[in-house]
Design an enzyme around this catalytic site. Structure first.
Site, PDB file in Angstrom:
ATOM      1  N   GLU A 153       0.786  -1.221   0.000  1.00 36.02           N
ATOM      2  CA  GLU A 153       0.000   0.000   0.000  1.00 36.02           C
ATOM      3  C   GLU A 153       0.824   1.281   0.000  1.00 36.02           C
ATOM      4  OE1 GLU A 153      -3.504   0.717   0.030  1.00 36.02           O
ATOM      5  OE2 GLU A 153      -3.473  -1.305  -0.813  1.00 36.02           O
ATOM      6  N   SER A 182     -48.509 -30.494  23.985  1.00 36.46           N
ATOM      7  CA  SER A 182     -48.614 -31.227  25.256  1.00 36.46           C
ATOM      8  C   SER A 182     -47.483 -30.931  26.215  1.00 36.46           C
ATOM      9  CB  SER A 182     -48.663 -32.727  24.978  1.00 36.46           C
ATOM     10  OG  SER A 182     -49.850 -33.064  24.280  1.00 36.46           O
TER      11      SER A 182
END
Length: 743
Positions: free
Chosen positions: A180, A446
């Site tokens: 960079e 249930s």
């Protein structure tokens, strides 16, 4: 012409003291080369004062042009003048051109500097006063760890921890510099060489190929500015880059950059990216992984190793070449990195721990308010239990997706204090971040019946109380059993283990729907419940987390709990912000009632609908299956003296499954999860199970009934006697269990 012939006598200058004449050096017309007197033939005067005629053929070698009083001939003067001009004209013209060029260049340069300074000053005026400039604090990171200190996830705007430059392997920052900003260590905020090269490359290529921004400029943009591409932003970026270089060292600038730069997939900073792509801290990355991360800086989405692994590897190779060229790695290191490219670890995005981490972030503000700095959250999650639950759920869905038509599931495990030990909110976090374990409200079927039976016990009934399983109609409502069969007189223990809807409806009618709701709320159900008798069959929606917490009192002897996942919160410096304390809800069920319920609930695993959930080694456990209407939801919720786990399967769109019931897939997954969770735990009896004599009911042949959507469970063959004991259990042990209520 006569006047020209009359010449004035030559006056020689005298320097004697007696002379009264002064030296007059002013030019007269006769002193010029083109003066009228120049037409006469020149004569040469000897030192003695006599004149000599020039030889007509050969001019004297010592002949020089006479003084500018016209003594030379006109034609000779012209020739000599012409030769002089031919020798001096070109250098004089070029010199004048150079001088003029230099002059106007200087003028234009000065005006250019003034113009640039004016533009810079104009746009810089939009910035705050320099006295107010300061680097903004990095967004706080929340490090979420398991009960054993293992990292579960990082949360916050960055997704990773802030790391010091000296904590990183040197090849990671070097990889960034190499690709960079190679002159980062020597430039003053901008790189003129790199800028000119970028301009040349972009102009010659006809498109934007290279950028000339330095790391310092990129940091200035990330810290202070919006990402728009305008002249104003670029100039402000330059000004701020100069300020950063003046205020901070190169190492400080590089450290800030590495901790804030965006590297794709919501990762800000190298630590977040390392964990996102490679499942490790940035402190531990390899050279190949460092090169891959540095390659992301050009275009995080395009070069993401998770999305485009081939492009990411090509880019990483360029970074490795740049690192070698700059001397950051030697040839052998470069070859090794090329031979073993970085591999993405996808578990980071799919791991079920992310559901737990998301829930932590949801509840965190209730404990500490706003987050001002980096913090560490210690959770109750047990990594081994978490992994076992995730594996069991995923395998079950993979193997049974087509068979049962289920696409999702959820699991939550609590200890006796309500601490969440495992939480799986779905099949795959990368595909769906919705946390079904905490937020999905579904009909429990249930699995809600234990609260009905507890309310009945608290109103004077016992596990041996007989009720008739027969067709009933209550206020126009006629509940039906799952098997379309009826078994006549049965104990409450048997009715619960067989999940008989008619008996549950009768009990709810006897004690009242309001009493059932109050009982469920007292144990930990927090969702709104409909006040009607159908609540006995689990028609009101609840979440897996809340119904699991409501089962915990059966496990711990009757004490209500508040499900929680956070144990402690502290800053990275060790300052304690929160530590859990308190005893939950206190006693919510009498110990004798807990014992009675445990007698009944354990029978479900021994002879009832939950037989598939029996734990290895005969470990005592209790639980209940649950299936909602039209098989939309399948549940198993059960517990031991140590842990309580709820398992749910279904579909997000609430569509029916292909007859998936709680006694099948959920019961099997529950057993797998609980066997793994209890691997190193000694077996313990369920609390408070008393010796209770059983009332044996005579067997009764089932009769046909009309089918109505019921939400009950498949019922095993009717046993001899109502208190328990399946057909496979015979002899004295079977008789003993029948006498003592199947406990």
């Amino acid at each position: 012409m006569a006047t020209r012939a009359k010449r004035q006598p030559r006056i020689e200058p005298t320097f004697g003291s007696g002379s009264s004449s002064l030296l007059d050096l002013r030019l007269t017309p006769q002193d010029r080369a083109s003066a009228p007197g120049g037409k006469s033939k020149s004569r040469k005067t000897s030192k003695s004062g006599t004149t000599k005629k020039k030889s007509p053929g050969k001019p004297a070698k010592s002949q020089r042009p006479k003084s500018r009083n016209g003594s030379g001939g006109r034609s000779g003067a012209k020739r000599r003048s012409g030769r002089g001009k031919s020798r001096r004209r070109t250098p004089s013209g070029l010199g004048r051109l150079i001088r003029r060029g230099a002059y106007w260049s200087a003028v234009l340069g000065i005006w250019g500097i003034i113009a640039v300074a004016g533009i810079v000053g104009y746009y810089a005026a939009y910035l705050p006063p320099t006295s107010e400039w300061q680097v903004p604090a990095r967004p706080p990171n929340v490090k979420i760890v398991a009960a054993n200190g293992q990292l579960l996830a990082n949360r916050g705007d960055t997704g990773g921890e802030a790391v010091r430059l000296e904590q990183l392997p040197p090849y990671l920052p070097n990889a960034v510099v190499a690709i960079e900003d190679r002159r980062f260590r020597s430039h003053f905020g901008i790189d003129p060489i790199g800028l000119l090269r970028a301009v040349y490359t972009n102009v010659t290529s006809g498109r934007l190929v290279q950028g000339g921004s330095t790391l310092t400029q990129q940091l200035a943009k990330n810290l202070f500015l919006e990402p728009d591409r305008t002249l104003k932003r670029k100039i402000q970026e330059l000004v701020l880059a100069f300020w950063l270089e003046a205020e901070y060292s190169k190492d400080e600038i590089l450290e800030m950059y590495l901790n804030r730069v965006y590297l794709g997939a919501g990762s800000y900073g190298v630590d977040a990216a390392a964990r996102r792509y490679f499942g490790k801290s940035a402190r531990l990355v390899t050279i190949a992984e460092a090169a891959t991360m540095a390659g992301l800086l050009k275009a995080p989405s395009r070069y993401s190793p998770a999305r485009n692994p081939d492009l990411a590897e090509e880019r990483a190779q360029l970074v490795l070449a740049a690192m070698h060229e700059e001397g950051y790695i030697d040839g052998q290191e470069a070859k090794n990195a090329l031979a073993a490219p970085a591999k993405v670890v996808r578990r980071y995005t799919t791991a079920s721990e992310n559901y737990a981490a998301d829930w932590v972030m949801d509840v965190l503000p209730h404990f500490i308010g706003s987050i001002e700095g980096d913090i560490i959250v210690d959770t109750t999650i047990d990594p081994a239990m978490q992994q076992a639950a995730e594996t069991a759920l995923r395998n079950a869905l993979k193997e049974n997706r087509q068979k049962y038509g289920v696409t999702q599931g959820a699991i939550v495990t609590l200890d006796t204090a309500g601490a969440v030990k495992a939480l799986v909110g779905g099949a795959d976090y990368s595909k769906s971040q919705y946390n079904r374990a905490v937020y999905a409200k579904r009909q429990p079927g249930s699995a809600f019946k234990p609260f009905v039976y507890l309310a009945a016990l608290e109103n004077g009934l016992t596990p041996q109380t007989i009720r008739h399983d027969r067709p009933v109609t209550i206020g126009g409502w006629s509940p039906q059993n799952y098997t379309k069969e009826h078994y006549g007189p049965v104990t409450l223990t048997r009715a619960l283990s067989m999940s008989l809807n008619t008996v549950a409806a009768q009990l709810a009618h006897e004690v009242g729907a309001g009493t059932v709701i109050n009982t469920a709320k007292r144990l930990g159900i927090s969702s709104d419940l409909n006040k009607n008798l159908s609540i006995a069959l689990g028609t009101s929606e609840v979440t897996p987390l809340e119904i699991a917490s409501a089962y915990v009192p059966f496990s711990n002897g009757g004490y209500g709990v508040l499900p929680h996942i956070i144990r402690r919160i502290k800053t990275v410096d060790g300052k304690l912000l929160y530590s859990r304390s308190g005893d939950g809800r206190g006693r919510v069920v009498d110990r004798q009632m807990v014992g009675n319920m445990n007698v009944m609930m354990s029978e479900t695993l021994l002879t009832g609908t939950g037989r598939k959930a029996r734990l290895d080694g005969g470990r005592p456990a209790g639980g209940k299956t649950g299936t909602s209407q039209d098989f939309r939801d399948a549940w198993f919720i059960g517990y031991t003296a140590n842990l309580t786990t709820a398992v749910w399967f279904g579909n997000d769109d609430n569509s029916p499954t292909q007859r998936a019931s709680g006694s099948g897939l959920p019961a099997g997954v529950w057993k797998e999860v609980m066997d793994a969770a209890h691997k190193d735990m000694p077996a313990a009896d369920l609390p408070g199970a008393p010796s209770i004599p059983a009332t044996v009911a005579a067997p009764r042949k089932p009769g046909p009934i009309e089918t109505v959507g019921s939400g009950s469970e498949p019922i095993p063959p009717a046993p001899i006697g109502g208190g328990g004991g399946g057909g496979e259990r015979r002899g004295p042990l079977n008789l003993l269990r029948n006498l003592f209520g199947g406990g």
